[in-house]
Design a protein around this motif. Structure first.
Motif, PDB file in Angstrom:
ATOM      1  N   THR A  10       0.854  -1.186   0.000  1.00  0.00           N
ATOM      2  CA  THR A  10       0.000   0.000   0.000  1.00  0.00           C
ATOM      3  C   THR A  10       0.889   1.234   0.000  1.00  0.00           C
ATOM      4  O   THR A  10       1.771   1.368   0.851  1.00  0.00           O
ATOM      5  CB  THR A  10      -0.914   0.018   1.239  1.00  0.00           C
ATOM      6  OG1 THR A  10      -1.733  -1.156   1.229  1.00  0.00           O
ATOM      7  CG2 THR A  10      -1.802   1.245   1.234  1.00  0.00           C
ATOM      8  N   VAL A  11       0.683   2.119  -0.960  1.00  0.00           N
ATOM      9  CA  VAL A  11       1.540   3.301  -1.089  1.00  0.00           C
ATOM     10  C   VAL A  11       0.692   4.559  -1.048  1.00  0.00           C
ATOM     11  O   VAL A  11      -0.501   4.538  -1.342  1.00  0.00           O
ATOM     12  CB  VAL A  11       2.355   3.250  -2.408  1.00  0.00           C
ATOM     13  CG1 VAL A  11       3.241   2.022  -2.453  1.00  0.00           C
ATOM     14  CG2 VAL A  11       1.424   3.271  -3.620  1.00  0.00           C
ATOM     15  N   LYS A  12       1.335   5.640  -0.691  1.00  0.00           N
ATOM     16  CA  LYS A  12       0.686   6.943  -0.654  1.00  0.00           C
ATOM     17  C   LYS A  12       1.157   7.800  -1.828  1.00  0.00           C
ATOM     18  O   LYS A  12       2.229   7.554  -2.383  1.00  0.00           O
ATOM     19  CB  LYS A  12       0.973   7.650   0.677  1.00  0.00           C
ATOM     20  CG  LYS A  12       0.386   6.936   1.895  1.00  0.00           C
ATOM     21  CD  LYS A  12       0.601   7.742   3.152  1.00  0.00           C
ATOM     22  CE  LYS A  12      -0.039   7.055   4.353  1.00  0.00           C
ATOM     23  NZ  LYS A  12      -1.499   6.958   4.222  1.00  0.00           N
ATOM     24  N   LYS A  13       0.364   8.770  -2.177  1.00  0.00           N
ATOM     25  CA  LYS A  13       0.707   9.665  -3.273  1.00  0.00           C
ATOM     26  C   LYS A  13       2.061  10.325  -3.012  1.00  0.00           C
ATOM     27  O   LYS A  13       2.319  10.837  -1.929  1.00  0.00           O
ATOM     28  CB  LYS A  13      -0.365  10.737  -3.436  1.00  0.00           C
ATOM     29  CG  LYS A  13      -0.104  11.702  -4.576  1.00  0.00           C
ATOM     30  CD  LYS A  13      -1.218  12.722  -4.697  1.00  0.00           C
ATOM     31  CE  LYS A  13      -0.959  13.708  -5.835  1.00  0.00           C
ATOM     32  NZ  LYS A  13      -2.044  14.699  -5.980  1.00  0.00           N
ATOM     33  N   GLY A  14       2.965  10.291  -4.013  1.00  0.00           N
ATOM     34  CA  GLY A  14       4.284  10.893  -3.884  1.00  0.00           C
ATOM     35  C   GLY A  14       5.349   9.958  -3.353  1.00  0.00           C
ATOM     36  O   GLY A  14       6.532  10.316  -3.317  1.00  0.00           O
ATOM     37  N   GLN A  15       4.971   8.751  -2.958  1.00  0.00           N
ATOM     38  CA  GLN A  15       5.942   7.795  -2.425  1.00  0.00           C
ATOM     39  C   GLN A  15       6.817   7.237  -3.549  1.00  0.00           C
ATOM     40  O   GLN A  15       6.354   7.007  -4.667  1.00  0.00           O
ATOM     41  CB  GLN A  15       5.207   6.658  -1.719  1.00  0.00           C
ATOM     42  CG  GLN A  15       6.128   5.637  -1.056  1.00  0.00           C
ATOM     43  CD  GLN A  15       5.337   4.600  -0.268  1.00  0.00           C
ATOM     44  OE1 GLN A  15       4.243   4.890   0.221  1.00  0.00           O
ATOM     45  NE2 GLN A  15       5.885   3.407  -0.139  1.00  0.00           N
ATOM     46  N   THR A  58      14.124  10.457 -12.773  1.00  0.00           N
ATOM     47  CA  THR A  58      14.684   9.111 -12.615  1.00  0.00           C
ATOM     48  C   THR A  58      14.161   8.434 -11.350  1.00  0.00           C
ATOM     49  O   THR A  58      14.350   7.223 -11.185  1.00  0.00           O
ATOM     50  CB  THR A  58      16.219   9.147 -12.582  1.00  0.00           C
ATOM     51  OG1 THR A  58      16.664   9.948 -11.483  1.00  0.00           O
ATOM     52  CG2 THR A  58      16.779   9.709 -13.879  1.00  0.00           C
ATOM     53  N   THR A  59      13.542   9.206 -10.469  1.00  0.00           N
ATOM     54  CA  THR A  59      12.857   8.623  -9.313  1.00  0.00           C
ATOM     55  C   THR A  59      11.366   8.647  -9.617  1.00  0.00           C
ATOM     56  O   THR A  59      10.752   9.710  -9.665  1.00  0.00           O
ATOM     57  CB  THR A  59      13.145   9.413  -8.031  1.00  0.00           C
ATOM     58  OG1 THR A  59      14.549   9.414  -7.774  1.00  0.00           O
ATOM     59  CG2 THR A  59      12.421   8.772  -6.839  1.00  0.00           C
ATOM     60  N   ILE A  60      10.802   7.474  -9.855  1.00  0.00           N
ATOM     61  CA  ILE A  60       9.395   7.363 -10.233  1.00  0.00           C
ATOM     62  C   ILE A  60       8.562   7.281  -8.958  1.00  0.00           C
ATOM     63  O   ILE A  60       8.769   6.401  -8.124  1.00  0.00           O
ATOM     64  CB  ILE A  60       9.164   6.130 -11.116  1.00  0.00           C
ATOM     65  CG1 ILE A  60      10.025   6.242 -12.383  1.00  0.00           C
ATOM     66  CG2 ILE A  60       7.694   5.981 -11.493  1.00  0.00           C
ATOM     67  CD1 ILE A  60      10.011   5.003 -13.242  1.00  0.00           C
ATOM     68  N   LYS A  61       7.617   8.205  -8.833  1.00  0.00           N
ATOM     69  CA  LYS A  61       6.804   8.302  -7.629  1.00  0.00           C
ATOM     70  C   LYS A  61       5.358   7.923  -7.927  1.00  0.00           C
ATOM     71  O   LYS A  61       4.910   7.964  -9.075  1.00  0.00           O
ATOM     72  CB  LYS A  61       6.867   9.727  -7.065  1.00  0.00           C
ATOM     73  CG  LYS A  61       8.271  10.200  -6.702  1.00  0.00           C
ATOM     74  CD  LYS A  61       8.258  11.629  -6.197  1.00  0.00           C
ATOM     75  CE  LYS A  61       9.651  12.133  -5.849  1.00  0.00           C
ATOM     76  NZ  LYS A  61      10.182  11.408  -4.667  1.00  0.00           N
ATOM     77  N   ALA A  62       4.634   7.567  -6.886  1.00  0.00           N
ATOM     78  CA  ALA A  62       3.217   7.204  -7.031  1.00  0.00           C
ATOM     79  C   ALA A  62       2.400   8.447  -7.340  1.00  0.00           C
ATOM     80  O   ALA A  62       2.427   9.407  -6.570  1.00  0.00           O
ATOM     81  CB  ALA A  62       2.713   6.550  -5.750  1.00  0.00           C
TER      82      ALA A  62
END
Length: 282
Positions: free
Chosen positions: A20-25, A94-98
């Motif tokens: 489970t992930v949050k927005k921006g993680q 290069t850092t892919i976030k939710a």
């Protein structure tokens, strides 16, 4: 599906399936070593150009050099700063976030693989709010109205009451001449309803309280002149009926059939008006 915006080798995966992930993680990290080296080169150029601008400004004020030389140096400094900003934005990608909060339902890549724009890497699903779709016949489209709320049930949880708001009524039928109706459904607090589950919608049909529901398989003839076979005194009697609408594999009969009538639902090959009928259940 979440894709990469830039090309690069995957060097780190921050999440696994089911997480489970949050927005921006952070989800995935791509190799940015070459980009950072390019950034160092540009920053060195900027440092040298800034020093040149200061020096050329003093010399230009003293008429020791032509003003065009200072202008070219200032232009080169602006160009280098733009290159630096472009590299910084590329490195950030290069850092892919939710993009939203949800659950990782599928990983489509692994560490060491090559990511490219348009290639899906992770499936992220937000099931706090769901979309429920039913396909209905053209005769039943009038039962649904935009922004109206209807009772829904999931097949797995028949005792769980859900509410669905109509957000779209299809304007084009599919190959089976049925039309999609989409509902927005708020999931339970523990997200009991999962993506791709099956369910049903309940519709209150006003004015049909005295109508009779029969299997569509019992109807013969055309939609203009539908008929059914009634069984009276052991014989088949062909009877005209009036159909108001169809609901799934059922038909609502307005007239022609009364409560308690026995009708034939199968075995029509050798059946005709007045034929002897034997009830297979007897």
């Amino acid at each position: 599906k979440i894709n990469a915006d830039v090309q690069g080798k995957i060097v780190k995966m921050y999440v696994d399936e089911g997480a489970t992930v949050k927005k921006g993680q952070n989800l995935i990290k791509l190799d940015d070593k070459l980009l950072r080296l390019q950034l160092q080169t540009v920053e060195a150029q900027i440092e040298g150009l800034e020093a040149d601008v200061k020096r050329y400004t003093i010399l230009s004020d003293a008429d020791a050099i032509q003003g065009v030389q200072l202008e070219k140096t200032i232009l080169g400094l602006k160009t280098a700063k733009i290159q630096r900003q472009t590299l910084l934005e590329t490195i950030a990608k290069t850092t892919i976030k939710a993009p939203f909060s949800g659950i990782v339902t599928m990983k489509m890549t692994e560490i060491g693989a090559f990511a490219a724009p348009g290639v899906p890497l992770i499936m992220l699903t937000d099931i706090s709010n769901l979309k429920f779709t039913v396909n209905v016949s053209e005769n039943d489209l009038s039962l649904f109205e935009m922004n109206q709320t209807y009772n829904l049930k999931a097949d797995l949880f028949p005792n769980l009451e859900l509410k669905g708001e109509v957000i779209l009524i299809g304007s084009m039928g599919n190959m089976g001449n049925s039309f999609p109706v989409h509902f927005k459904v708020e999931n339970t607090a523990n997200t009991a309803i999962k993506s791709k589950m099956f369910g049903e919608v309940s519709v209150n049909v006003s004015g049909d309280d005295k109508s009779i529901l029969i299997p569509s398989s019992a109807i013969i003839g055309s939609n203009i002149q539908p008929q059914v076979y009634l069984v009276k005194d052991g014989k088949a009697v062909l009877q005209k009926v009036s159909i108001s609408r169809r609901i799934g594999n059922k038909a609502v009969v307005e007239s022609g059939v009364a409560e308690g009538d026995e009708i034939v639902t199968s075995g029509f090959i050798n059946l005709f008006d007045g034929a002897n009928v034997i009830n297979s259940k007897n």
